[in-house]
Design a protein around this motif. Structure first.
Motif, mmCIF file in Angstrom:
data_model
loop_
_atom_site.group_PDB
_atom_site.id
_atom_site.type_symbol
_atom_site.label_atom_id
_atom_site.label_comp_id
_atom_site.label_asym_id
_atom_site.label_seq_id
_atom_site.Cartn_x
_atom_site.Cartn_y
_atom_site.Cartn_z
ATOM 1 N N SER A 102 0.835 -1.202 0.000
ATOM 2 C CA SER A 102 0.000 0.000 0.000
ATOM 3 C C SER A 102 0.873 1.256 0.000
ATOM 4 O O SER A 102 0.410 2.340 -0.331
ATOM 5 N N ASP A 103 2.157 1.093 0.355
ATOM 6 C CA ASP A 103 3.135 2.168 0.270
ATOM 7 C C ASP A 103 3.602 2.251 -1.180
ATOM 8 O O ASP A 103 4.315 1.373 -1.666
ATOM 9 N N ALA A 104 3.174 3.287 -1.882
ATOM 10 C CA ALA A 104 3.462 3.419 -3.308
ATOM 11 C C ALA A 104 4.964 3.417 -3.589
ATOM 12 O O ALA A 104 5.405 2.873 -4.609
ATOM 13 N N ALA A 105 5.755 3.980 -2.693
ATOM 14 C CA ALA A 105 7.204 4.033 -2.916
ATOM 15 C C ALA A 105 7.806 2.633 -2.858
ATOM 16 O O ALA A 105 8.644 2.276 -3.702
ATOM 17 N N LEU A 106 7.404 1.826 -1.893
ATOM 18 C CA LEU A 106 7.923 0.463 -1.793
ATOM 19 C C LEU A 106 7.472 -0.361 -2.997
ATOM 20 O O LEU A 106 8.259 -1.095 -3.591
ATOM 21 N N ARG A 107 6.197 -0.236 -3.359
ATOM 22 C CA ARG A 107 5.679 -0.971 -4.512
ATOM 23 C C ARG A 107 6.470 -0.607 -5.771
ATOM 24 O O ARG A 107 6.906 -1.479 -6.526
ATOM 25 N N ALA A 108 6.707 0.677 -5.990
ATOM 26 C CA ALA A 108 7.450 1.126 -7.166
ATOM 27 C C ALA A 108 8.891 0.616 -7.129
ATOM 28 O O ALA A 108 9.440 0.200 -8.163
ATOM 29 N N GLU A 109 9.496 0.614 -5.956
ATOM 30 C CA GLU A 109 10.874 0.138 -5.815
ATOM 31 C C GLU A 109 10.974 -1.361 -6.147
ATOM 32 O O GLU A 109 11.883 -1.789 -6.857
ATOM 33 N N LEU A 110 10.029 -2.142 -5.637
ATOM 34 C CA LEU A 110 10.016 -3.582 -5.932
ATOM 35 C C LEU A 110 9.753 -3.843 -7.415
ATOM 36 O O LEU A 110 10.427 -4.670 -8.034
ATOM 37 N N GLU A 111 8.780 -3.142 -7.973
ATOM 38 C CA GLU A 111 8.486 -3.318 -9.398
ATOM 39 C C GLU A 111 9.679 -2.919 -10.258
ATOM 40 O O GLU A 111 9.998 -3.574 -11.245
ATOM 41 N N ARG A 112 10.365 -1.866 -9.871
ATOM 42 C CA ARG A 112 11.551 -1.419 -10.619
ATOM 43 C C ARG A 112 12.663 -2.468 -10.522
ATOM 44 O O ARG A 112 13.331 -2.781 -11.512
ATOM 45 N N LYS A 113 12.820 -3.055 -9.329
ATOM 46 C CA LYS A 113 13.843 -4.083 -9.144
ATOM 47 C C LYS A 113 13.553 -5.283 -10.053
ATOM 48 O O LYS A 113 14.455 -5.800 -10.708
ATOM 49 N N VAL A 114 12.296 -5.696 -10.100
ATOM 50 C CA VAL A 114 11.914 -6.821 -10.966
ATOM 51 C C VAL A 114 12.031 -6.409 -12.430
ATOM 52 O O VAL A 114 12.578 -7.147 -13.248
ATOM 53 N N SER A 115 11.556 -5.230 -12.774
ATOM 54 C CA SER A 115 11.615 -4.749 -14.158
ATOM 55 C C SER A 115 13.062 -4.670 -14.649
ATOM 56 O O SER A 115 13.360 -5.076 -15.775
ATOM 57 N N ASP A 116 13.952 -4.189 -13.799
ATOM 58 C CA ASP A 116 15.367 -4.079 -14.169
ATOM 59 C C ASP A 116 16.001 -5.441 -14.414
ATOM 60 O O ASP A 116 16.999 -5.542 -15.119
ATOM 61 N N SER A 117 15.424 -6.491 -13.814
ATOM 62 C CA SER A 117 15.988 -7.832 -13.980
ATOM 63 C C SER A 117 15.512 -8.508 -15.272
ATOM 64 O O SER A 117 16.052 -9.527 -15.672
ATOM 65 N N LEU A 118 14.505 -7.927 -15.914
ATOM 66 C CA LEU A 118 13.996 -8.480 -17.171
ATOM 67 C C LEU A 118 14.939 -8.111 -18.316
ATOM 68 O O LEU A 118 15.622 -7.089 -18.259
ATOM 69 N N ASP A 119 14.947 -8.930 -19.361
ATOM 70 C CA ASP A 119 15.789 -8.622 -20.525
ATOM 71 C C ASP A 119 15.402 -7.285 -21.128
ATOM 72 O O ASP A 119 16.243 -6.523 -21.571
ATOM 73 N N VAL A 120 14.099 -7.020 -21.168
ATOM 74 C CA VAL A 120 13.575 -5.748 -21.646
ATOM 75 C C VAL A 120 12.662 -5.217 -20.548
ATOM 76 O O VAL A 120 11.717 -5.903 -20.147
ATOM 77 N N ALA A 121 12.987 -4.030 -20.022
ATOM 78 C CA ALA A 121 12.181 -3.466 -18.942
ATOM 79 C C ALA A 121 10.714 -3.425 -19.352
ATOM 80 O O ALA A 121 10.379 -2.985 -20.446
ATOM 81 N N ASP A 122 9.850 -3.909 -18.479
ATOM 82 C CA ASP A 122 8.430 -4.019 -18.786
ATOM 83 C C ASP A 122 7.647 -3.837 -17.491
ATOM 84 O O ASP A 122 7.696 -4.688 -16.611
ATOM 85 N N GLU A 123 6.924 -2.718 -17.380
ATOM 86 C CA GLU A 123 6.173 -2.431 -16.152
ATOM 87 C C GLU A 123 5.104 -3.469 -15.868
ATOM 88 O O GLU A 123 4.942 -3.911 -14.734
ATOM 89 N N VAL A 124 4.356 -3.867 -16.892
ATOM 90 C CA VAL A 124 3.290 -4.854 -16.712
ATOM 91 C C VAL A 124 3.899 -6.211 -16.355
ATOM 92 O O VAL A 124 3.402 -6.925 -15.487
ATOM 93 N N GLY A 125 5.003 -6.557 -16.998
ATOM 94 C CA GLY A 125 5.683 -7.802 -16.677
ATOM 95 C C GLY A 125 6.184 -7.812 -15.239
ATOM 96 O O GLY A 125 6.048 -8.815 -14.531
ATOM 97 N N ALA A 126 6.758 -6.698 -14.806
ATOM 98 C CA ALA A 126 7.244 -6.601 -13.427
ATOM 99 C C ALA A 126 6.090 -6.717 -12.441
ATOM 100 O O ALA A 126 6.189 -7.420 -11.427
ATOM 101 N N PHE A 127 4.997 -6.030 -12.733
ATOM 102 C CA PHE A 127 3.798 -6.108 -11.891
ATOM 103 C C PHE A 127 3.313 -7.555 -11.797
ATOM 104 O O PHE A 127 3.028 -8.072 -10.718
ATOM 105 N N THR A 128 3.238 -8.227 -12.942
ATOM 106 C CA THR A 128 2.754 -9.608 -12.996
ATOM 107 C C THR A 128 3.668 -10.540 -12.213
ATOM 108 O O THR A 128 3.202 -11.351 -11.407
ATOM 109 N N LEU A 129 4.962 -10.429 -12.435
ATOM 110 C CA LEU A 129 5.916 -11.280 -11.708
ATOM 111 C C LEU A 129 5.874 -11.028 -10.208
ATOM 112 O O LEU A 129 5.856 -11.973 -9.411
#
Length: 183
Positions: A102-129
């Motif tokens: 519910s903390d938008a900053a933590l959610r964004a940080e986690l999604e960014r961490k996952v997105s950065d680990s993808l071959d191609v940065a993908d917000e929806v993919g990070a959210f899904t994972l």
């Protein structure tokens, strides 16, 4: 003992690991620290803020982890496995992380961490994972607690859960890869 954010988080994690999130109340944390509940509110506005700080502590190795050159180089599967392992290492770890989103900053940080680990940065993919990982760990922890409560030790092997988890990650990544080639 000096009361500060770190000692409060330590006490919260101790209660979490022993009794679970439902019993990690401000009153119980204060009692463990032998202080009045009001003393905690100098450091945390409310329980939700304490949950967020507790989640950040649980996730610190992932959120703060970087390679020798300052950049985290692990792939998506490894990032998701690390996230799983961090949540699994604490009773109700997935519930804590889920509640902390519910903390938008933590959610964004986690999604960014996952997105950065993808071959191609993908917000929806990070959210899904991210949500797949949290949901899978929540189901696993719930099953373990049910088996603990009922005394049923059948199918509690971590390897079964780890294999299902790994397969689920591969399916999501294959889907993301297929979508990338279709676009």
């Amino acid at each position: 003992m000096q009361l500060n954010r770190e000692t409060i988080i330590d006490a919260a994690i101790s209660i979490l690991n022993s009794y679970g999130l439902a019993d990690m109340t401000m009153r119980r944390v204060a009692k463990q620290l032998d202080v009045a509940p009001g003393a905690l509110y100098w450091h945390f506005k409310n329980k939700q803020e304490l949950i967020g700080a507790t989640a950040r502590r649980i996730l610190a190795p992932l959120l703060d982890g970087t390679g020798a050159d300052g950049v985290d180089k692990q792939g998506a599967a490894a990032t998701c496995a690390q996230l799983r392992d961090l949540m699994i290492s604490h009773r109700d770890g997935s519930e804590v992380v889920s509640a902390a989103l519910s903390d938008a900053a933590l959610r964004a940080e986690l999604e960014r961490k996952v997105s950065d680990s993808l071959d191609v940065a993908d917000e929806v993919g990070a959210f899904t994972l991210l949500h797949f990982v949290i949901g899978a760990v929540l189901a696993e922890q719930t099953q373990h607690q049910l088996q603990e409560f009922t005394g049923d030790e059948e199918n509690t092997e971590d390897e079964i859960y780890r294999e299902r988890f790994s397969t689920g990650i591969k399916i999501v990544l294959a889907g993301l890869d297929a979508l990338g080639t279709i676009r």
